[in-house]
Scaffold this active site. Structure first.
Site, short mmCIF file in Angstrom:
data_model
loop_
_atom_site.label_atom_id
_atom_site.label_comp_id
_atom_site.label_asym_id
_atom_site.label_seq_id
_atom_site.Cartn_x
_atom_site.Cartn_y
_atom_site.Cartn_z
N LYS A 39 0.86 -1.17 0.00
CA LYS A 39 0.00 0.00 0.00
C LYS A 39 0.91 1.23 0.00
O LYS A 39 1.66 1.46 0.94
CB LYS A 39 -0.92 0.03 1.22
CG LYS A 39 -1.86 1.24 1.19
CD LYS A 39 -2.66 1.39 2.47
CE LYS A 39 -3.48 2.67 2.39
NZ LYS A 39 -4.11 3.02 3.69
N GLY A 64 -8.32 9.10 9.74
CA GLY A 64 -8.64 9.16 11.16
C GLY A 64 -9.72 10.13 11.55
O GLY A 64 -10.05 10.26 12.73
N GLY A 94 -11.22 7.78 6.59
CA GLY A 94 -12.32 8.63 7.01
C GLY A 94 -13.63 7.93 7.28
O GLY A 94 -14.60 8.57 7.70
N ASN A 117 -9.72 1.53 9.69
CA ASN A 117 -8.77 1.34 10.78
C ASN A 117 -9.25 2.04 12.05
O ASN A 117 -9.67 1.41 13.01
CB ASN A 117 -7.39 1.82 10.37
CG ASN A 117 -6.31 1.56 11.40
OD1 ASN A 117 -5.13 1.76 11.14
ND2 ASN A 117 -6.65 1.08 12.60
N THR A 118 -9.23 3.37 12.04
CA THR A 118 -9.49 4.13 13.27
C THR A 118 -10.84 3.79 13.87
O THR A 118 -10.96 3.64 15.11
CB THR A 118 -9.40 5.64 12.98
OG1 THR A 118 -8.09 5.95 12.49
CG2 THR A 118 -9.67 6.45 14.25
#
Length: 286
Positions: free
Chosen positions: A119, A180, A207, A228-229
């Protein structure tokens, strides 16, 4: 629940006219998972198992590159996940400031056993972490020539998406909103154009803060999402990972088999009411 989710995904895949394929590999799950910000390795492992994800990304800067990648704690944790036999490890160049930095990290990781999937992230601004389009394209072109399977994180820029495809990237990964931020998809119209023009899978990255955001991306026609976040900071990462997995599945089904008019015309346009039952006969005045 993880077993039930796997069964649902497998059953639906048989009816999906376009399975997700990247660089010759077929993925059953369209939910990719990042590994940063988790409070503990146990929370990360629980989220990975619950998500059913087959693609997990880890920052190269979080790995001690003085030792072989296979020995690292993060990679070991990922290897313990339920999907270890099918999970694709996707190292990322998070923290790279320019193309040269990203290329150096990629080659060093591959030499130490990290594989050739990558990535690509080039984010020179440490505050907003927005990708540099010029350096991203430069790095992508070189890394493809060097034999990497490149999945580039990028602005939701349709022109850049075409250029990245032209140099041989395996996917394009436009941001929904800043990394995030959990703001959802603030770039819908640009992502719609990217999807319409795409010759490779489109992965909405960054996001996405709620399962509904992931469902929206899939309903728009995205091929996958990366989260992720939203998982890492949740009260229970495993349960929210399940919720995202179900949302991705529902969004994909909605895109393939749902009402096309709303997606074609855009969600923000007003539509008049349409009766779902006939209003004849029994409502006639006496």
């Amino acid at each position: 629940m993880a077993t039930e989710l796997a069964s649902l995904s497998a059953a639906f895949q048989d009816h999906d006219p376009r399975p997700l394929q990247i660089a010759g590999r077929t993925f059953q799950s369209r939910l990719f998972v990042g590994t940063g910000k988790f409070s503990s390795n146990q929370a990360l492992l629980a989220a990975l198992n619950a998500s059913g994800s087959e693609m997990v990304t880890v920052a190269l800067r979080r790995i001690d590159l003085s030792r072989p990648v296979q020995e690292q704690d993060m990679v070991s944790i990922i290897g313990e996940a339920r999907q270890k036999d099918t999970m694709q490890l996707l190292p990322n160049t998070s923290g790279a400031r320019d193309a040269k930095d990203a290329i150096r990290l990629a080659h060093l990781a591959r030499e130490l056993g990290g594989g050739h999937w990558l990535k690509l992230e080039v984010t020179p601004d440490p505050r907003y972490l927005l990708p540099d389009p010029v350096e991203t394209l430069k790095a992508a072109e070189q890394l493809v020539r060097d034999g990497f399977v490149v999945l580039p994180y990028m602005h939701a820029d349709p022109v850049l998406a075409l250029k990245l495809q032209d140099v041989g990237c395996a996917t394009v990964m436009p941001l929904g909103s800043p990394i995030g931020s959990n703001q959802g998809i603030r770039t819908q119209e640009s992502i719609r154009i990217i999807i319409e023009q795409a010759r490779v899978p489109v992965v909405v990255d960054a996001g996405l803060g709620a399962p509904s955001h992931a469902a929206t991306a899939m309903e728009m026609g995205a091929d996958a999402v990366l989260v992720n976040t939203a998982l890492a900071v949740a009260r229970d990462p495993a349960y929210i990972a399940q919720a995202f997995a179900l949302a991705v599945l529902a969004g994909r089904q909605g895109y393939l088999y749902g009402t096309a008019a709303a997606m074609e015309q855009g969600q923000d346009q007003w539509q008049p009411a349409q009766a779902s039952s006939p209003l004849t006969g029994f409502l006639e005045p006496g």
